[in-house]
Write an enzyme that holds these catalytic residues in place. Structure first.
Site, PDB file in Angstrom:
ATOM      1  N   TYR A  19      -8.917 -12.048  -7.100  1.00 38.19           N
ATOM      2  CA  TYR A  19      -7.906 -12.332  -8.050  1.00 38.19           C
ATOM      3  C   TYR A  19      -7.986 -13.829  -8.503  1.00 38.19           C
ATOM      4  O   TYR A  19      -7.426 -14.263  -9.330  1.00 38.19           O
ATOM      5  CB  TYR A  19      -6.595 -12.097  -7.422  1.00 38.19           C
ATOM      6  N   HIS A  70      -3.267   2.369  -5.819  1.00 36.99           N
ATOM      7  CA  HIS A  70      -3.568   1.143  -5.418  1.00 36.99           C
ATOM      8  C   HIS A  70      -3.759   0.120  -6.616  1.00 36.99           C
ATOM      9  O   HIS A  70      -3.867  -1.143  -6.512  1.00 36.99           O
ATOM     10  CB  HIS A  70      -4.978   1.305  -4.785  1.00 36.99           C
ATOM     11  N   ARG A  72      -1.000  -1.960  -7.060  1.00 34.43           N
ATOM     12  CA  ARG A  72      -0.855  -3.030  -6.157  1.00 34.43           C
ATOM     13  C   ARG A  72      -1.935  -4.170  -6.713  1.00 34.43           C
ATOM     14  O   ARG A  72      -1.443  -5.555  -6.609  1.00 34.43           O
ATOM     15  CB  ARG A  72      -1.713  -2.863  -4.635  1.00 34.43           C
ATOM     16  N   HIS A 123      -3.312  -9.524   3.450  1.00 33.50           N
ATOM     17  CA  HIS A 123      -4.841  -9.642   3.775  1.00 33.50           C
ATOM     18  C   HIS A 123      -4.886 -10.457   4.775  1.00 33.50           C
ATOM     19  O   HIS A 123      -4.438 -11.548   4.991  1.00 33.50           O
ATOM     20  CB  HIS A 123      -5.472 -10.374   2.550  1.00 33.50           C
ATOM     21  N   LYS A 159      -2.611  -2.686   7.822  1.00 34.31           N
ATOM     22  CA  LYS A 159      -3.551  -2.232   8.529  1.00 34.31           C
ATOM     23  C   LYS A 159      -3.568  -2.997   9.919  1.00 34.31           C
ATOM     24  O   LYS A 159      -3.565  -4.052  10.191  1.00 34.31           O
ATOM     25  CB  LYS A 159      -4.818  -2.687   7.809  1.00 34.31           C
ATOM     26  N   ARG A 216       0.870  -1.175   0.071  1.00 31.09           N
ATOM     27  CA  ARG A 216      -0.038   0.036  -0.009  1.00 31.09           C
ATOM     28  C   ARG A 216       0.919   1.170   0.097  1.00 31.09           C
ATOM     29  O   ARG A 216       1.884   1.220   0.428  1.00 31.09           O
ATOM     30  CB  ARG A 216      -0.936   0.008   1.163  1.00 31.09           C
TER      31      ARG A 216
END
Length: 309
Positions: free
Chosen positions: A290, A255, A258, A281, A182, A155
């Site tokens: 994906y 983004h 990414r 994630h 995150k 990110r």
């Protein structure tokens, strides 16, 4: 409604925001999102629902009226409900307030599962070649950061917050970085050849300019020297380079680089679990956007089954 209603509601939102920072360690951007969603609701309740004195008085019907009045798009509506549910859980579990069911009683609308927009490796190369800056140093900086974003799949906040102490070297070659994602979750990202070259070239330029501050990507001159690069600066550089390279504007953002990184990995045959770990994630469900890229390999696998008829 009394004149004290809005201050009471906002004070609770302030305590909620502080809790998210201190106890849950959420990113500033995520906390700001929750705070903004709940503050807007507080202002609307104070102005439009005169019988409400505290958050404990807010009922499902009040929230439905807010949603009907503002008619948010499905994605925005889901985000509002998530923010409100977070606030309700805090007030109930942390402050011990007896809350109405409120947002828990409202069903979130299903979203269409959209395939991620991305650039192919050849298009990323065109994008990087089209990068410019007001000075040769700025051009090198922008090009290095954009190449590093694609080369790591990180990110933009992770890249621009990266410090030199978080880079692992083998001799003069950068091998990996530790990033804070995150929820303040740390992970190790191993550098691709693209990311290695981009970082090496940038660090050489930093050394030439004798800029030895803690941040990897920092301003080299002026009053901001040593400070981390602002995200808006790179977002603008990506957008302008995309326009010069005649690439679709909706695919030319940090983004989307990414997405491009993850897509290239999937097309190279990497497993979904590997891509999940690289991107940081928490749930593989997030990475599953994906999964459509596996169709070619799945078809090939099916075709390889021995024919017995």
């Amino acid at each position: 409604m009394t004149t004290d209603t809005l201050p009471l509601l906002i004070a609770a939102v302030d305590r909620f925001s502080g809790y998210l920072k201190r106890e849950e360690g959420l990113s500033p951007a995520t906390i700001q999102q929750y705070r903004a969603d709940c503050s807007r609701l507080a202002h609307w309740l104070a102005a439009e629902r005169p019988k409400i004195g505290t958050w404990a008085d807010v009922q499902e019907g009040d929230l439905r009226r807010y949603l009907d009045r503002h008619d948010p798009q499905p994605a925005r509506g889901r985000r509002l409900l998530s923010s409100w549910r977070k606030l309700w859980a805090y007030l109930s579990d942390v402050e011990g307030v007896t809350m109405q069911r409120g947002p828990v009683a409202i069903k979130r609308k299903k979203l269409k599962r959209l395939q991620p927009k991305y650039l192919s490796p050849a298009e990323v190369s065109r994008l990087i070649s089209a990068v410019q800056g007001r000075t040769p140093e700025q051009e090198k900086r922008n090009r290095s950061i954009i190449a590093f974003l694609y080369g790591t799949g990180c990110r933009i906040s992770e890249v621009l917050g990266l410090q030199l102490k978080d880079v692992e070297f083998s001799g003069d070659i950068p091998q990996s970085i530790r990033v804070l994602g995150k929820g303040d979750k740390e992970r190790t990202v191993y550098l691709s050849p693209t990311a290695q070259r981009a970082l090496q070239e940038w660090l050489k330029l930093k050394a030439q300019e004798s800029e030895d501050g803690p941040y990897v990507f920092s301003y080299l001159t002026g009053t901001k020297r040593g400070q981390p690069i602002k995200p808006l600066t790179i977002e603008r550089a990506v957008k302008e380079a995309g326009a010069r390279a005649k690439l679709p504007a909706d695919r030319c953002t940090p983004h989307k680089l990414r997405h491009s990184h993850a897509t290239a990995l999937m097309q190279a045959g990497r497993r979904l679990e590997e891509v999940q770990e690289i991107l940081g994630h928490e749930s593989i469900a997030t990475t599953r956007i994906y999964a459509h890229l596996e169709s070619g390999r799945l078809a090939a696998a099916a075709a390889s089954l021995p024919d017995i008829l």
